[in-house]
Design a protein around this motif. Sequence first.
Motif, mmCIF file in Angstrom:
data_model
loop_
_atom_site.group_PDB
_atom_site.id
_atom_site.type_symbol
_atom_site.label_atom_id
_atom_site.label_comp_id
_atom_site.label_asym_id
_atom_site.label_seq_id
_atom_site.Cartn_x
_atom_site.Cartn_y
_atom_site.Cartn_z
ATOM 1 N N HIS A 44 31.460 25.715 32.469
ATOM 2 C CA HIS A 44 31.170 27.081 32.906
ATOM 3 C C HIS A 44 32.399 27.615 33.631
ATOM 4 O O HIS A 44 33.019 26.880 34.418
ATOM 5 N N HIS A 45 32.734 28.869 33.391
ATOM 6 C CA HIS A 45 33.943 29.450 33.995
ATOM 7 C C HIS A 45 33.651 30.898 34.363
ATOM 8 O O HIS A 45 33.280 31.701 33.495
ATOM 9 N N ILE A 46 33.817 31.214 35.641
ATOM 10 C CA ILE A 46 33.585 32.587 36.080
ATOM 11 C C ILE A 46 34.702 33.024 37.015
ATOM 12 O O ILE A 46 35.129 32.274 37.898
ATOM 13 N N SER A 47 35.213 34.219 36.785
ATOM 14 C CA SER A 47 36.278 34.791 37.601
ATOM 15 C C SER A 47 35.738 36.004 38.351
ATOM 16 O O SER A 47 34.971 36.793 37.794
ATOM 17 N N ILE A 48 36.167 36.141 39.608
ATOM 18 C CA ILE A 48 35.667 37.227 40.454
ATOM 19 C C ILE A 48 36.856 37.926 41.110
ATOM 20 O O ILE A 48 37.682 37.280 41.764
ATOM 21 N N GLU A 49 36.946 39.225 40.939
ATOM 22 C CA GLU A 49 37.945 40.041 41.615
ATOM 23 C C GLU A 49 37.240 40.948 42.615
ATOM 24 O O GLU A 49 36.295 41.654 42.260
ATOM 25 N N VAL A 50 37.701 40.913 43.865
ATOM 26 C CA VAL A 50 37.115 41.767 44.899
ATOM 27 C C VAL A 50 38.238 42.554 45.558
ATOM 28 O O VAL A 50 39.228 41.968 46.027
ATOM 29 N N GLU A 51 38.088 43.873 45.582
ATOM 30 C CA GLU A 51 39.117 44.729 46.179
ATOM 31 C C GLU A 51 38.460 45.801 47.029
ATOM 32 O O GLU A 51 37.505 46.455 46.613
ATOM 33 N N ASN A 52 38.958 45.947 48.270
ATOM 34 C CA ASN A 52 38.491 46.990 49.190
ATOM 35 C C ASN A 52 36.981 46.942 49.398
ATOM 36 O O ASN A 52 36.294 47.977 49.360
ATOM 37 N N ALA A 53 36.437 45.732 49.595
ATOM 38 C CA ALA A 53 34.987 45.606 49.740
ATOM 39 C C ALA A 53 34.635 44.389 50.589
ATOM 40 O O ALA A 53 35.435 43.460 50.742
ATOM 41 N N LYS A 54 33.420 44.416 51.130
ATOM 42 C CA LYS A 54 32.851 43.271 51.833
ATOM 43 C C LYS A 54 31.744 42.698 50.952
ATOM 44 O O LYS A 54 30.787 43.398 50.620
ATOM 45 N N VAL A 55 31.898 41.438 50.586
ATOM 46 C CA VAL A 55 31.013 40.854 49.575
ATOM 47 C C VAL A 55 30.556 39.461 49.989
ATOM 48 O O VAL A 55 31.378 38.554 50.163
ATOM 49 N N PRO A 56 29.248 39.246 50.148
ATOM 50 C CA PRO A 56 28.721 37.895 50.335
ATOM 51 C C PRO A 56 28.388 37.270 48.974
ATOM 52 O O PRO A 56 27.818 37.942 48.098
ATOM 53 N N ILE A 57 28.740 35.998 48.780
ATOM 54 C CA ILE A 57 28.537 35.313 47.499
ATOM 55 C C ILE A 57 27.914 33.950 47.760
ATOM 56 O O ILE A 57 28.341 33.218 48.663
ATOM 57 N N ILE A 58 26.921 33.598 46.957
ATOM 58 C CA ILE A 58 26.330 32.265 47.008
ATOM 59 C C ILE A 58 26.475 31.629 45.628
ATOM 60 O O ILE A 58 26.112 32.241 44.613
ATOM 61 N N ILE A 59 27.016 30.420 45.582
ATOM 62 C CA ILE A 59 27.188 29.693 44.324
ATOM 63 C C ILE A 59 26.373 28.408 44.380
ATOM 64 O O ILE A 59 26.552 27.593 45.290
ATOM 65 N N TYR A 60 25.472 28.229 43.419
ATOM 66 C CA TYR A 60 24.715 26.991 43.281
ATOM 67 C C TYR A 60 25.294 26.197 42.108
ATOM 68 O O TYR A 60 25.354 26.697 40.983
ATOM 69 N N ASP A 61 25.717 24.981 42.378
ATOM 70 C CA ASP A 61 26.314 24.105 41.380
ATOM 71 C C ASP A 61 25.355 22.934 41.167
ATOM 72 O O ASP A 61 25.276 22.037 42.014
ATOM 73 N N ILE A 62 24.623 22.933 40.040
ATOM 74 C CA ILE A 62 23.533 21.977 39.843
ATOM 75 C C ILE A 62 23.793 21.160 38.577
ATOM 76 O O ILE A 62 23.890 21.724 37.475
ATOM 77 N N ALA A 63 23.906 19.851 38.718
ATOM 78 C CA ALA A 63 24.131 18.957 37.582
ATOM 79 C C ALA A 63 23.050 17.885 37.581
ATOM 80 O O ALA A 63 23.056 16.994 38.424
#
Length: 369
Positions: free
Chosen positions: A127-146
């Motif tokens: 799995h591959h995900i890219s995130i670009e954040v500019e001029n913002a306040k962003v909370p992120i939660i990542i669940y990695d389940i194997a």
Amino acid sequence: MFMPKVSLETLEKLTYQKYGDSPTIKSYTNWKLFEENSPLKLPTEAKAGEVAVKGHVVLSGSEAQFDLPAGIELTGGTLGLSQPEESKILGFHFYALKKAYRLRITEDLAKPLVIASHLSEKAFVSHHISIEVENAKVPIIIYDIAEEGAKSLVVELKVKNAEIELLTVGKHKSLSHYLLRASLAGNSRVNAFTAIYGGRMSHHREDYSLEGAESELVLRGIPIAIGTAVDYLTNVLQYGEKSKSETRVHGFSYRNGWTVHRGVAKVFESARNSSSGVVSEVTIMDEGSLGVSVPMLEVDTGEIESAFHSSIVRQFDEDALFYLRSRGLSREEAMSLFIHGIGEALSSHLERLRSKARSATAELVEELL
């Protein structure tokens, strides 16, 4: 759409890592397990399974589901922060990768963006995900389940004039490879908290590049191995003037578990008047378990605000255990309370995600013990 590819010929030439006598590059990950469960030996596609959490992005098996909040643009491809030629495990990652996803965020998010990566079949899935954040306040939660097979998750993050609150929860039973590669431009701040419950073999790596002036990173981690293995690596590179970084990790090993933290911070000559610190601690809960703590700090400039690093590997405090048991708690309850207390302390800096961080850590510890 940019997505690197790798050939079988290239894969054969790659190594998992550079080996040596130094404990900073010694192999603590059991790469043989990944070799035996590589995409050359297992299917590279799997059906979606039942994911325990609801997310805006859910990558389960070879399937993907999106329910994105307003203001997030979804496209394909990567940011190019990671390449298959870097190591054999990344070679495997890109060899098995079917599709990469890219999110662009330019508005504040009132609620956390939730991303779940999940595998529950005998396969090697990337799995591959890219995130670009500019001029913002962003909370992120990542669940990695194997749960089964071998799963590789790569997250690329570019932050510019933005503030990120990042919570990563790893819950593994099988083989897991995780790489976070983050780039912080000027006037950016990342508060990161990572809680990992190791599986059969969990290789978890976080790389942060503080490129802009006055960029900041606060990183807290709690890797836990109970009859399992976690190799947790944190790397911080500071290039920008007046940049700041502080890494504090407290790991636990129990019931023949292996918990390793290798933390590196490097301040380059261009990062004048910066500050940097790495604190690494591992508590061994019982006989037969392994704890390894290897912090490293390198400073190339004489104009430094502050720099520190420390390492502690210690046995669990039996006096504290005796005190708790004398108050009517079982050994398991006492240890659960102890670990949960550390998790609470580490997560206290996550103001916007505090309740979710506490909840995730509490659920994690409850299921472990």
